[in-house]
Write a protein that holds these residues in place. Sequence first.
Motif, PDB file in Angstrom:
ATOM      1  N   VAL A   6     -38.612 -31.695 102.850  1.00  0.00           N
ATOM      2  CA  VAL A   6     -39.796 -30.820 102.831  1.00  0.00           C
ATOM      3  C   VAL A   6     -40.260 -30.617 101.396  1.00  0.00           C
ATOM      4  O   VAL A   6     -41.459 -30.686 101.095  1.00  0.00           O
ATOM      5  N   LEU A   7     -39.314 -30.366 100.503  1.00  0.00           N
ATOM      6  CA  LEU A   7     -39.635 -30.132  99.095  1.00  0.00           C
ATOM      7  C   LEU A   7     -40.299 -31.355  98.471  1.00  0.00           C
ATOM      8  O   LEU A   7     -41.266 -31.239  97.714  1.00  0.00           O
ATOM      9  N   VAL A   8     -39.784 -32.540  98.798  1.00  0.00           N
ATOM     10  CA  VAL A   8     -40.354 -33.781  98.264  1.00  0.00           C
ATOM     11  C   VAL A   8     -41.784 -33.969  98.746  1.00  0.00           C
ATOM     12  O   VAL A   8     -42.698 -34.266  97.958  1.00  0.00           O
ATOM     13  N   GLN A 180     -34.454 -38.587 110.988  1.00  0.00           N
ATOM     14  CA  GLN A 180     -34.427 -37.168 111.324  1.00  0.00           C
ATOM     15  C   GLN A 180     -34.986 -36.331 110.182  1.00  0.00           C
ATOM     16  O   GLN A 180     -35.795 -35.426 110.409  1.00  0.00           O
ATOM     17  N   TRP A 181     -34.574 -36.602 108.959  1.00  0.00           N
ATOM     18  CA  TRP A 181     -35.028 -35.811 107.814  1.00  0.00           C
ATOM     19  C   TRP A 181     -36.532 -35.920 107.622  1.00  0.00           C
ATOM     20  O   TRP A 181     -37.212 -34.928 107.369  1.00  0.00           O
ATOM     21  N   THR A 187     -42.814 -32.214 110.311  1.00  0.00           N
ATOM     22  CA  THR A 187     -43.046 -31.168 111.305  1.00  0.00           C
ATOM     23  C   THR A 187     -43.100 -29.794 110.659  1.00  0.00           C
ATOM     24  O   THR A 187     -43.975 -28.973 110.976  1.00  0.00           O
ATOM     25  N   SER A 188     -42.175 -29.537 109.747  1.00  0.00           N
ATOM     26  CA  SER A 188     -42.123 -28.241 109.072  1.00  0.00           C
ATOM     27  C   SER A 188     -43.400 -27.960 108.292  1.00  0.00           C
ATOM     28  O   SER A 188     -43.939 -26.842 108.325  1.00  0.00           O
ATOM     29  N   TYR A 193     -48.896 -24.947 108.192  1.00  0.00           N
ATOM     30  CA  TYR A 193     -50.351 -24.808 108.114  1.00  0.00           C
ATOM     31  C   TYR A 193     -50.940 -24.108 109.339  1.00  0.00           C
ATOM     32  O   TYR A 193     -52.016 -23.516 109.267  1.00  0.00           O
ATOM     33  N   THR A 194     -50.244 -24.163 110.472  1.00  0.00           N
ATOM     34  CA  THR A 194     -50.772 -23.501 111.667  1.00  0.00           C
ATOM     35  C   THR A 194     -50.796 -21.987 111.502  1.00  0.00           C
ATOM     36  O   THR A 194     -51.637 -21.303 112.101  1.00  0.00           O
ATOM     37  N   TYR A 195     -49.868 -21.458 110.680  1.00  0.00           N
ATOM     38  CA  TYR A 195     -49.819 -20.013 110.479  1.00  0.00           C
ATOM     39  C   TYR A 195     -50.991 -19.509 109.644  1.00  0.00           C
ATOM     40  O   TYR A 195     -51.242 -18.299 109.587  1.00  0.00           O
ATOM     41  N   VAL A 196     -51.704 -20.429 108.984  1.00  0.00           N
ATOM     42  CA  VAL A 196     -52.894 -20.040 108.235  1.00  0.00           C
ATOM     43  C   VAL A 196     -54.032 -19.704 109.191  1.00  0.00           C
ATOM     44  O   VAL A 196     -54.847 -18.809 108.941  1.00  0.00           O
ATOM     45  N   TYR A 197     -54.079 -20.409 110.334  1.00  0.00           N
ATOM     46  CA  TYR A 197     -55.218 -20.306 111.241  1.00  0.00           C
ATOM     47  C   TYR A 197     -54.919 -19.509 112.502  1.00  0.00           C
ATOM     48  O   TYR A 197     -55.841 -19.081 113.198  1.00  0.00           O
TER      49      TYR A 197
END
Length: 247
Positions: A6-8, A180-181, A187-188, A193-197
């Motif tokens: 995610v960080l990358v 998997q990673w 996905t993360s 971004y969905t929490y913005v809208y």
Amino acid sequence: MSTFSVLVFLCIWLYKIYSWNIEFNFNYASIPLLCIRLLLEVTQSYITLIAIKHCDRSTFSILRVLTIPLLVIADMLLWYQFSSYSLIWIAIILFSFIVFNINTKTINWTGWYFAIFTAINAVITLSLFKYSLTHYWNSLEIDQGIMALGTVIFFLIYNYNRERKFWYYLLKKEKIFWIQWILMALTSIIISYTYVYLNASEATAVKRAWEMFWSVLAGFIFFQEKHLWKKILFALCIIIWLIIMII
């Protein structure tokens, strides 16, 4: 490694946005809030791993549905807008959850307290995340980057103190983890971004429903869990009600 991925991806995305001359926002007044959230996020990650180890796959996802009605209460306290239909359907989801779990033999309750903790703690972390975006106007990329970096540092230190070696040996030993990673990282980021809208409760409801459906199938196929049809029926009811709620 999933959090590191995610960080990358976030770093790559940050560089791309910077090349478009788009400014990032970070409110220094939000630092105390971010410190509290970082502590809770690290705890959430750690307890989640323990829950996955001890709980059945379907039990873990079904009990985490409890996050949805609790988030509705949190969203209402934060004065987010809800339609009456959304509240009705979320109430139905809670009622279905209670009815389904009246029969304690339907699911395996081993390690249930770990799953319940992650369900309740998720309410706090997601509410703080949404609050950081909507009240302090922090850029999502910076906000999530701080959380990912803190989580990676914690697990690096924890793993090294316990095993006296880092996890990079898995890169050579188990290459299937690469898939998997990468999928978990993408996905993360997309879910963030969905929490913005959307309201936190609505976004989490959709996420939890699909997680529950696939975990029920995975639990039956790979771990030979019982009461498949009851669990599938419950998962489908949740998904159908969520679709109606969104429409």
